[in-house]
Write a protein that holds these residues in place. Structure first.
Motif, PDB file in Angstrom:
ATOM      1  N   ASP A  12       8.840 -13.036   4.063  1.00 19.75           N
ATOM      2  CA  ASP A  12       9.695 -12.242   3.168  1.00 19.75           C
ATOM      3  C   ASP A  12       9.676 -10.792   3.607  1.00 19.75           C
ATOM      4  OD1 ASP A  12       8.581 -14.150   0.338  1.00 19.75           O
ATOM      5  OD2 ASP A  12      10.544 -14.216   1.329  1.00 19.75           O
ATOM      6  N   LEU A  13       8.492 -10.298   3.953  1.00 23.65           N
ATOM      7  CA  LEU A  13       8.369  -8.894   4.310  1.00 23.65           C
ATOM      8  C   LEU A  13       8.940  -8.611   5.693  1.00 23.65           C
ATOM      9  CD1 LEU A  13       4.828  -8.076   2.884  1.00 23.65           C
ATOM     10  CD2 LEU A  13       7.057  -7.881   1.798  1.00 23.65           C
TER      11      LEU A  13
ATOM     12  N   TYR B  22       8.869  -9.519  -7.261  1.00 24.12           N
ATOM     13  CA  TYR B  22      10.216  -9.314  -6.752  1.00 24.12           C
ATOM     14  C   TYR B  22      10.668 -10.488  -5.887  1.00 24.12           C
ATOM     15  CZ  TYR B  22      14.184  -7.069  -4.452  1.00 24.12           C
ATOM     16  OH  TYR B  22      15.434  -6.780  -3.981  1.00 24.12           O
ATOM     17  N   PHE B  23       9.802 -10.897  -4.946  1.00 25.26           N
ATOM     18  CA  PHE B  23      10.194 -11.959  -4.028  1.00 25.26           C
ATOM     19  C   PHE B  23       9.875 -13.346  -4.572  1.00 25.26           C
ATOM     20  CE2 PHE B  23      11.710  -9.682  -0.464  1.00 25.26           C
ATOM     21  CZ  PHE B  23      10.966  -8.516  -0.365  1.00 25.26           C
TER      22      PHE B  23
ATOM     23  N   ALA C  92      10.938  -4.033   1.016  1.00 23.48           N
ATOM     24  CA  ALA C  92       9.528  -3.694   0.819  1.00 23.48           C
ATOM     25  C   ALA C  92       9.366  -2.178   0.799  1.00 23.48           C
ATOM     26  CB  ALA C  92       8.672  -4.303   1.930  1.00 23.48           C
TER      27      ALA C  92
ATOM     28  N   SER D 256       6.427 -15.103  -5.390  1.00 25.50           N
ATOM     29  CA  SER D 256       5.381 -15.618  -4.487  1.00 25.50           C
ATOM     30  C   SER D 256       5.620 -15.136  -3.063  1.00 25.50           C
ATOM     31  CB  SER D 256       5.395 -17.154  -4.484  1.00 25.50           C
ATOM     32  OG  SER D 256       4.382 -17.640  -5.289  1.00 25.50           O
ATOM     33  N   VAL D 257       5.415 -13.865  -2.880  1.00 28.16           N
ATOM     34  CA  VAL D 257       5.753 -13.248  -1.601  1.00 28.16           C
ATOM     35  C   VAL D 257       4.903 -13.802  -0.460  1.00 28.16           C
ATOM     36  CG1 VAL D 257       4.121 -11.336  -1.914  1.00 28.16           C
ATOM     37  CG2 VAL D 257       6.156 -11.021  -0.508  1.00 28.16           C
ATOM     38  N   CYS D 258       5.512 -13.914   0.734  1.00 28.63           N
ATOM     39  CA  CYS D 258       4.770 -14.317   1.919  1.00 28.63           C
ATOM     40  C   CYS D 258       5.163 -13.374   3.052  1.00 28.63           C
ATOM     41  CB  CYS D 258       5.088 -15.755   2.292  1.00 28.63           C
ATOM     42  SG  CYS D 258       6.791 -15.970   2.761  1.00 28.63           S
TER      43      CYS D 258
ATOM     44  N   ASN E 163      12.922  -8.953   5.053  1.00 28.88           N
ATOM     45  CA  ASN E 163      13.390  -8.008   4.037  1.00 28.88           C
ATOM     46  C   ASN E 163      12.550  -6.749   4.025  1.00 28.88           C
ATOM     47  OD1 ASN E 163      15.507  -9.629   2.573  1.00 28.88           O
ATOM     48  ND2 ASN E 163      13.762 -11.019   2.472  1.00 28.88           N
TER      49      ASN E 163
ATOM     50  N   LEU F 275       5.477  -6.707  -5.355  1.00 27.96           N
ATOM     51  CA  LEU F 275       6.167  -7.443  -4.295  1.00 27.96           C
ATOM     52  C   LEU F 275       6.258  -8.919  -4.662  1.00 27.96           C
ATOM     53  CD1 LEU F 275       4.544  -6.022  -1.030  1.00 27.96           C
ATOM     54  CD2 LEU F 275       6.916  -5.765  -1.736  1.00 27.96           C
ATOM     55  N   ASP F 276       5.145  -9.420  -5.215  1.00 29.58           N
ATOM     56  CA  ASP F 276       5.076 -10.825  -5.580  1.00 29.58           C
ATOM     57  C   ASP F 276       6.113 -11.170  -6.639  1.00 29.58           C
ATOM     58  OD1 ASP F 276       2.772 -13.145  -6.910  1.00 29.58           O
ATOM     59  OD2 ASP F 276       3.541 -13.100  -4.854  1.00 29.58           O
TER      60      ASP F 276
END
Lengths: 258, 418
Positions: free
Chosen positions: A102-103, A94-95, A110, A97-99, A106, A91-92
């Motif tokens: 984002d989830l 793809y996005f 996920a 630095s996912v937070c 989007n 996930l990190d």
């Protein structure tokens, strides 16, 4: 096997649920309520495993989110911790630095990623690179379909349909005091002006992703925003000295149609 | 809220609806917002506009995740799945998996679309169908579509083979009679090099063994040697950035192989013999204190304890658990105590050697560890050690937590009465 996957926020909001065993909608709500209560109240230093209704639940907290996976009694808890981490790393990547936001916005992505990682409650792929590649291939299929759909027959409807590109452009001129910060929304029917939400009058914010809202009857003239794609600038035989170039726009991202 | 863009019309984008809902300050406000949005979606569904179907479904899924009913959207999933385009199918199948569960009759209506998509020329669409089938199919659908999935186990693309393998797992669990159909293609997959296919094939074979006696015997006879070799090659493989986790090549594959070997070695002396070397190697050579390495060791210990006797290996296993007990990571201590509980029946003497460390765990900061340790002590009590053990427990009773005192006292009483 993994019976279900749950992502909950510190406040108990559900960000993602995936069920690999039969649970009715009612049962699912009950499970979520119960487990949230158990996991969110656990002290931070305790181990990552909880015994629950004859199953084991492995959970790990990443920033504001709890990632939980429910497994059988005889499954390997330590491995599931690694599987959770595997998912988070993908996930990190793809996005970027996912937070949690984002989830939220989007969530469907996920899920798509989770579906490349687990099927029938079992691990599908141990290579993050492969998962990333498969997701990218499918994302580009969606892109292609979108581009085909926005062909001639759809131009009339374009005015109310979602945009493809958001191009940022900044012009500043001390002499003319034209507003410096404007985003430009390109559609096949023309340009529309947007003003950045962060309210800056001068100076671009290329390093930030900013939301835009459409501006009706903009008070600044659109004429100065004479946009040119970069290759036209580079290959121009003659550049008009009267034209003011301050900034080259950068495509900051493509927006999902939904 | 911008007056021009009404967040409650289907023309609005998903993220605008999400933002509007998140901006609601009370539960009542949120309910009102959701009601309005559902009304708009319902209208849009009735207009049957294919362009908004995709977006409506995404909105419905978000609303569903908040806990609101979304039955009226189920048919939209089917319409999306039946659309020819990839984006619609992708969201349609996702909606299917999220909004429906296998007990709903609406699910049966998808069988035909699934069959077509399993035969699609676009391999990503085949993948979508396999994923959906593998996650939620009912026994009836499993029976209907098993032949397609079986065929896909030999598809040219490894991405599809691995999905088909996992989908097959669900099928044989729903309809165990079909297990024998999958035996041959499953064992053929064990010779592959692609890690994704191997992981899923090994898992499929493990589940086949659990579901069918014939499968177990067949796989034990024909595949044990090759599996041992695959594990050996993996354990000795050079560094590969794609599969490396904490310095170990593909721990997930390691673990799955160990699990399958466990199933094959259990109750069979010959099979157990053939795996002794590799188990010893994995048990002694797996270094590093990271979770991945310990997960492998944990699986290795479980395998050693389940297969037919080799006292040398068992001593190794218990010593690994002993080290786990002194590990700073409480997760490791927890799994060690769990395993020791199981080991006690086989070899109480070996476990008793770690009495002191186990008693330390009774005083652990983590409640689940204390509980486990106490149970273990109870099982370890015998006539010779009852006095010193109870003495320790009683002295701890004086200093331990209030809520633990109850458990501890009860246990001490049970020990005395034993």
């Amino acid at each position: 096997m993994i019976h279900f996957v749950l992502l909950i926020s510190r406040q108990g909001k559900v960000r993602l649920t995936k069920w690999y065993s039969p649970y009715t909608q009612k049962e699912r709500s009950k499970v979520i309520r119960e487990l949230s209560g158990v996991i969110l109240t656990r002290a931070p230093k305790l181990c990552n495993f909880v015994e629950w209704r004859g199953y084991k639940v492995v959970y790990k907290r990443y920033a504001s989110l709890y990632f939980c996976m429910c497994i059988d009694e005889d499954d390997n808890e330590l491995e599931v911790l690694e599987i959770i981490h595997h998912y988070v790393e993908i996930l990190d990547r793809y996005f970027g630095s996912v937070c949690e936001l984002d989830l939220i916005f989007n969530f469907h992505k996920a899920y798509y990623i989770l579906d490349e990682l687990l099927i029938a409650g079992e691990l599908q792929e141990s290579s993050k690179k492969t998962v990333a590649r498969l997701i990218a291939a499918q994302d580009s299929l969606v892109e292609t379909a979108k581009e085909e759909a926005s062909s001639i027959s759809n131009i009339i409807a374009q005015a109310t349909k979602p945009e493809l590109l958001v191009l940022w452009l900044a012009i500043s001129s001390e002499e003319t005091h034209t507003p410096a910060h404007a985003g430009v929304h390109l559609t096949s029917t023309g340009t529309t002006a947007y003003r950045a939400d962060n309210g800056d009058r001068f100076g671009p914010a290329f390093s930030n992703r900013t939301r835009v809202t459409p501006v009706v009857n903009p008070s600044f003239p659109l004429e100065p925003l004479r946009l040119k794609p970069i290759n036209e600038l580079l290959e121009a035989e003659r550049i008009d000295d009267a034209e003011l170039f301050d900034m080259v726009g950068v495509v900051v991202g493509r927006e999902d149609p939904i | 809220m911008d007056p021009i863009l009404n967040p409650f019309s289907s023309g609005t984008r998903l993220r605008d609806m999400i933002r509007t809902i998140r901006a609601c300050k009370t539960a009542a406000e949120e309910r009102a917002a959701i009601r309005k949005e559902c009304a708009a979606i319902r209208d849009s569904i009735n207009e049957n506009d294919p362009d908004y179907r995709h977006r409506n479904l995404a909105k419905l899924m978000f609303i569903h995740m908040l806990g609101y009913p979304t039955h009226f959207g189920q048919m939209e999933c089917l319409k999306c799945i039946a659309s020819p385009g990839f984006p619609e199918k992708r969201i349609g199948y996702l909606g299917l998996m999220l909004l429906l569960d296998e007990r709903q009759e609406v699910l049966m209506l998808v069988t035909n679309s699934l069959k077509q998509d399993l035969n699609h020329t676009n391999q990503y669409i085949v993948g979508l169908a396999l994923c959906a089938l593998g996650n939620i199919c009912s026994a009836e659908m499993a029976r209907d579509l098993a032949p397609e999935v079986e065929r896909l186990l030999q598809f040219r693309d490894p991405n599809i083979r691995k999905k088909a393998a996992l989908c097959s797992i669900r099928i044989i669990k729903k309809v165990p009679d079909l297990a024998e159909n999958f035996l041959k293609p499953a064992t053929a997959l064990l010779r592959e090099k692609h890690h994704g296919v191997l992981i899923t094939a090994v898992q499929l074979c493990t589940d086949l063994c659990k579901v069918s006696r014939e499968a177990l015997e067949h796989i034990r006879k024909k595949c044990t040697e090759d599996l041992v070799k695959t594990l050996k090659d993996l354990a000795n493989s050079p560094y590969s950035p794609e599969y490396d986790i904490s310095g170990i090549a593909d721990p997930f594959l390691h673990i799955r192989l160990l699990k399958l070997l466990r199933v094959l070695g259990e109750g069979d002396a010959d099979a157990s013999d053939s795996m002794n070397d590799i188990l010893a190697q994995v048990g002694t050579k797996t270094e590093s204190n990271k979770v991945a390495a310990n997960a492998i060791l944990y699986e290795c210990v479980q395998t050693i304890m389940s297969i037919e006797g080799n006292s040398g290996l068992r001593v190794l296993a218990i010593s690994i658990l002993g080290k786990f007990l002194s590990n700073r990571d409480n997760n490791i201590r927890y799994v060690a105590l769990n395993m020791l509980m199981k080991a006690v029946t086989a070899d109480p003497q070996a476990v008793l050697r770690y009495r002191a460390t186990i008693l330390e765990c009774v005083k652990d900061a983590d409640a689940s560890i204390r509980k486990r340790a106490l149970e273990l002590v109870y099982v370890l009590v015998n006539e010779t050690n009852v006095k010193p053990l109870t003495k320790e427990l009683v002295s701890y009773l004086e200093t331990c937590d209030q809520d633990f005192k109850g458990d501890l006292t009860a246990k001490i009483c049970s020990i005395v009465s034993k």
